[in-house]
Design a protein around this motif. Structure first.
Motif, PDB file in Angstrom:
ATOM      1  N   GLY A   1       0.814  -1.204   0.000  1.00  0.00           N
ATOM      2  CA  GLY A   1       0.000   0.000   0.000  1.00  0.00           C
ATOM      3  C   GLY A   1       0.849   1.255   0.000  1.00  0.00           C
ATOM      4  N   PHE A   2       0.264   2.369  -0.468  1.00  0.00           N
ATOM      5  CA  PHE A   2       0.980   3.637  -0.560  1.00  0.00           C
ATOM      6  C   PHE A   2       0.033   4.780  -0.187  1.00  0.00           C
ATOM      7  N   HIS A   3       0.494   6.010  -0.322  1.00  0.00           N
ATOM      8  CA  HIS A   3      -0.267   7.198   0.113  1.00  0.00           C
ATOM      9  C   HIS A   3      -0.600   7.122   1.596  1.00  0.00           C
ATOM     10  N   GLY A   4       0.222   6.406   2.366  1.00  0.00           N
ATOM     11  CA  GLY A   4      -0.113   6.164   3.769  1.00  0.00           C
ATOM     12  C   GLY A   4      -0.222   7.412   4.619  1.00  0.00           C
ATOM     13  N   THR A   5       0.640   8.412   4.366  1.00  0.00           N
ATOM     14  CA  THR A   5       0.538   9.635   5.169  1.00  0.00           C
ATOM     15  C   THR A   5      -0.787  10.344   4.920  1.00  0.00           C
ATOM     16  N   SER A   6      -1.258  10.298   3.673  1.00  0.00           N
ATOM     17  CA  SER A   6      -2.547  10.901   3.354  1.00  0.00           C
ATOM     18  C   SER A   6      -3.691  10.137   4.011  1.00  0.00           C
ATOM     19  N   HIS A   7      -3.670   8.810   3.911  1.00  0.00           N
ATOM     20  CA  HIS A   7      -4.741   8.012   4.512  1.00  0.00           C
ATOM     21  C   HIS A   7      -4.769   8.180   6.029  1.00  0.00           C
ATOM     22  N   ALA A   8      -3.592   8.270   6.651  1.00  0.00           N
ATOM     23  CA  ALA A   8      -3.530   8.472   8.102  1.00  0.00           C
ATOM     24  C   ALA A   8      -4.135   9.818   8.474  1.00  0.00           C
ATOM     25  N   TYR A   9      -3.704  10.859   7.770  1.00  0.00           N
ATOM     26  CA  TYR A   9      -4.180  12.213   8.077  1.00  0.00           C
ATOM     27  C   TYR A   9      -5.687  12.328   7.846  1.00  0.00           C
ATOM     28  N   VAL A  10      -6.156  11.848   6.702  1.00  0.00           N
ATOM     29  CA  VAL A  10      -7.571  12.034   6.342  1.00  0.00           C
ATOM     30  C   VAL A  10      -8.488  11.208   7.233  1.00  0.00           C
ATOM     31  N   SER A  11      -8.092   9.992   7.568  1.00  0.00           N
ATOM     32  CA  SER A  11      -8.947   9.180   8.445  1.00  0.00           C
ATOM     33  C   SER A  11      -9.070   9.828   9.816  1.00  0.00           C
ATOM     34  N   ARG A  12      -7.991  10.388  10.326  1.00  0.00           N
ATOM     35  CA  ARG A  12      -8.025  11.065  11.625  1.00  0.00           C
ATOM     36  C   ARG A  12      -8.842  12.359  11.542  1.00  0.00           C
ATOM     37  N   ALA A  13      -8.644  13.139  10.459  1.00  0.00           N
ATOM     38  CA  ALA A  13      -9.388  14.386  10.290  1.00  0.00           C
ATOM     39  C   ALA A  13     -10.881  14.121  10.099  1.00  0.00           C
ATOM     40  N   THR A  14     -11.221  12.995   9.472  1.00  0.00           N
ATOM     41  CA  THR A  14     -12.635  12.649   9.293  1.00  0.00           C
ATOM     42  C   THR A  14     -13.287  12.351  10.631  1.00  0.00           C
ATOM     43  N   ALA A  15     -12.579  11.621  11.481  1.00  0.00           N
ATOM     44  CA  ALA A  15     -13.110  11.356  12.828  1.00  0.00           C
ATOM     45  C   ALA A  15     -13.342  12.658  13.577  1.00  0.00           C
ATOM     46  N   GLU A  16     -12.400  13.587  13.459  1.00  0.00           N
ATOM     47  CA  GLU A  16     -12.543  14.890  14.115  1.00  0.00           C
ATOM     48  C   GLU A  16     -13.750  15.640  13.562  1.00  0.00           C
ATOM     49  N   LEU A  17     -13.949  15.553  12.244  1.00  0.00           N
ATOM     50  CA  LEU A  17     -15.094  16.208  11.625  1.00  0.00           C
ATOM     51  C   LEU A  17     -16.407  15.655  12.176  1.00  0.00           C
ATOM     52  N   LEU A  18     -16.415  14.362  12.489  1.00  0.00           N
ATOM     53  CA  LEU A  18     -17.615  13.722  13.030  1.00  0.00           C
ATOM     54  C   LEU A  18     -17.752  13.939  14.537  1.00  0.00           C
ATOM     55  N   GLY A  19     -16.734  14.570  15.141  1.00  0.00           N
ATOM     56  CA  GLY A  19     -16.772  14.798  16.583  1.00  0.00           C
ATOM     57  C   GLY A  19     -16.499  13.551  17.392  1.00  0.00           C
ATOM     58  N   LYS A  20     -15.712  12.625  16.820  1.00  0.00           N
ATOM     59  CA  LYS A  20     -15.418  11.361  17.492  1.00  0.00           C
ATOM     60  C   LYS A  20     -13.914  11.118  17.537  1.00  0.00           C
ATOM     61  N   ALA A  21     -13.510  10.194  18.371  1.00  0.00           N
ATOM     62  CA  ALA A  21     -12.111   9.777  18.423  1.00  0.00           C
ATOM     63  C   ALA A  21     -11.830   8.820  17.272  1.00  0.00           C
ATOM     64  N   PRO A  22     -10.621   8.821  16.718  1.00  0.00           N
ATOM     65  CA  PRO A  22     -10.309   7.908  15.600  1.00  0.00           C
ATOM     66  C   PRO A  22     -10.592   6.448  15.917  1.00  0.00           C
ATOM     67  N   GLU A  23     -10.365   6.047  17.163  1.00  0.00           N
ATOM     68  CA  GLU A  23     -10.571   4.640  17.516  1.00  0.00           C
ATOM     69  C   GLU A  23     -12.048   4.250  17.548  1.00  0.00           C
TER      70      GLU A  23
ATOM     71  N   ALA B   1     -17.842  12.714   3.161  1.00  0.00           N
ATOM     72  CA  ALA B   1     -17.065  13.885   3.537  1.00  0.00           C
ATOM     73  C   ALA B   1     -16.049  14.235   2.462  1.00  0.00           C
ATOM     74  N   VAL B   2     -15.719  15.504   2.381  1.00  0.00           N
ATOM     75  CA  VAL B   2     -14.594  15.987   1.579  1.00  0.00           C
ATOM     76  C   VAL B   2     -13.563  16.512   2.580  1.00  0.00           C
ATOM     77  N   VAL B   3     -12.402  15.882   2.599  1.00  0.00           N
ATOM     78  CA  VAL B   3     -11.382  16.223   3.595  1.00  0.00           C
ATOM     79  C   VAL B   3     -10.068  16.499   2.865  1.00  0.00           C
ATOM     80  N   PRO B   4      -9.700  17.770   2.697  1.00  0.00           N
ATOM     81  CA  PRO B   4      -8.424  18.073   2.041  1.00  0.00           C
ATOM     82  C   PRO B   4      -7.258  17.401   2.759  1.00  0.00           C
TER      83      PRO B   4
END
Length: 403
Positions: A181-203, A381-384
């Motif tokens: 797999g690749f683009h890992g830094t993007s997937h890490a950042y966006v998955s975490r930012a999406t959780a924040e957008l939903l008002g939840k913890a990443p876990e 969601a759209v998460v830059p």
């Protein structure tokens, strides 16, 4: 650690991208690009973001990455941001392939460099360029901590059932064949930012991340950990991309060699550089493809349909892998800006709780946002993405931990 700045370097075979960030508030102080390194027509574009100044461009031969980084250092010094500043805490390097050995950001030493070199056979286009940038930066600032942040690291949490190909494991292990797999830094950042957008913890969140740029990949993220991703041993597997084919029957390669008389190098070029959207319709820019569709171009319309069909298949597959999904997040150039792609990708998936609100989906912006209706069971969601910030954050956290 007294410094608060991190210089992020992304070294390509003939380019050097960079950003300087202040980690007290994650602000960008400067950014730029050196391209066509080694040619007479080299160009450096530097933007002093902290000062709000205009971009500066310089044309002329830049012989190698050493000369490129020295030119960058000079531009930074003009803005009072020189690499000799005590405010510079570390340099963070994007490294595309870390194999299974590197599962997290790593302070670079000779042993780390040797291991990245050993991975060159599975990343012949990327790791040599990344190593060039690392060696150049270490020579320029040997006293400064330098950190490698690996594109593959986020995906090392995949279970063996997702990471293994169904071939003889002895052969696979001997040649390091598995799905990285690749683009890992993007997937890490966006998955975490999406959780924040939903008002939840990443876990507490399950997210399908769709990184759609010229290169494209999908990931299934359960509770902040990747459990599947679309790219494999190389970035060729998976979604239809700008110039890459994505998934295809492996026997196509045998057929092209035996019946088509093509060499391995010719097939490699075909699948990586002359396939995908470009191979289907002659354009790899989604804006141009949409313009052509509006004018009735059938080749462009078919390319778009094939692109979306593959995307929809991966959404469905990763929905099944995760079991429950809280959000589907679109990111990168196409994902963030092409509203028709987002609309088409979830069309017909209302039974899975997926839909977009036409008005919300049409709005452009540079902030994370929800584009699905309020009543939707799954948020769209759209998460830059912000890979440079992710690299800087991981670098700064590691350097602080080790001081």
């Amino acid at each position: 650690m007294t410094g608060t700045r991190v210089l992020v370097l992304n070294s390509g075979s003939s380019s050097l991208k960079y950003q300087l960030l202040d980690m007290r508030d994650s602000s960008r102080l400067a950014a730029g690009l050196v391209e066509r390194i080694g040619e007479q027509t080299s160009r450096l574009k530097h933007t002093p973001l902290a000062a709000g100044g205009d971009a500066r461009e310089a044309d002329g031969p830049i012989a190698d990455h050493d000369a490129a980084l020295k030119a960058v250092a000079q531009e930074l010094a003009r803005d009072g941001l020189g690499l000799d500043s005590p405010d510079l805490a570390a340099i963070g390097h994007r490294v595309v392939h870390g194999g299974m050995f590197f599962t997290e950001p790593t302070v670079i030493d000779d042993a780390v460099i040797a291991e990245i070199e050993r991975l060159i056979p599975v990343a012949p286009l990327h790791n040599p360029a990344n190593l060039t940038g690392i060696r150049t930066a270490r020579a320029l600032r040997p006293d400064l901590p330098q950190v490698a942040v690996f594109d593959t690291a986020f995906h090392t949490t995949m279970p063996e059932s997702a990471a293994r190909y169904a071939i003889d494991p002895r052969i696979a292990d001997r040649h390091r064949i598995r799905r990285y797999g690749f683009h890992g830094t993007s997937h890490a950042y966006v998955s975490r930012a999406t959780a924040e957008l939903l008002g939840k913890a990443p876990e507490d969140v399950n997210v399908i991340v769709l990184h759609l740029g010229n290169g494209a990949s999908a990931s299934a993220v359960r509770g902040g950990r990747c459990v599947d991703t679309s790219m494999g041993l190389t970035p060729l597997e998976g979604l239809v991309m700008g110039t890459r084919s994505g998934d295809l029957d492996p026997a196509v390669i045998f057929h092209l060699a035996r019946v088509g008389g093509m060499s391995m190098d010719e097939i490699d070029t075909l699948l990586n550089k002359r396939s995908g959207l470009f191979g289907l319709c002659g354009d790899n820019d989604m804006r141009e493809i949409r313009r052509r569709i509006d004018e009735g171009d059938e080749a462009a319309a078919l390319a778009f349909d094939i692109y979306v069909h593959r995307l929809k298949k991966y959404i469905g597959a990763y929905y099944a892998v995760l079991g429950t999904v809280d959000a589907v997040a679109f990111t990168a150039g196409v994902g963030e800006n092409a509203a028709p792609v987002r609309e088409a990708a979830v069309a017909g998936l209302e039974g899975l709780g997926l839909a977009v609100d036409p008005g919300r989906n049409a709005v452009r912006g540079d902030r994370p946002r929800i584009v699905s209706p309020d009543a939707a069971r799954v948020a769209v969601a759209v998460v830059p993405t912000d890979e440079e910030l992710e690299i800087a954050t991981q670098t700064y956290a590691l350097v602080g931990k080790n001081t």
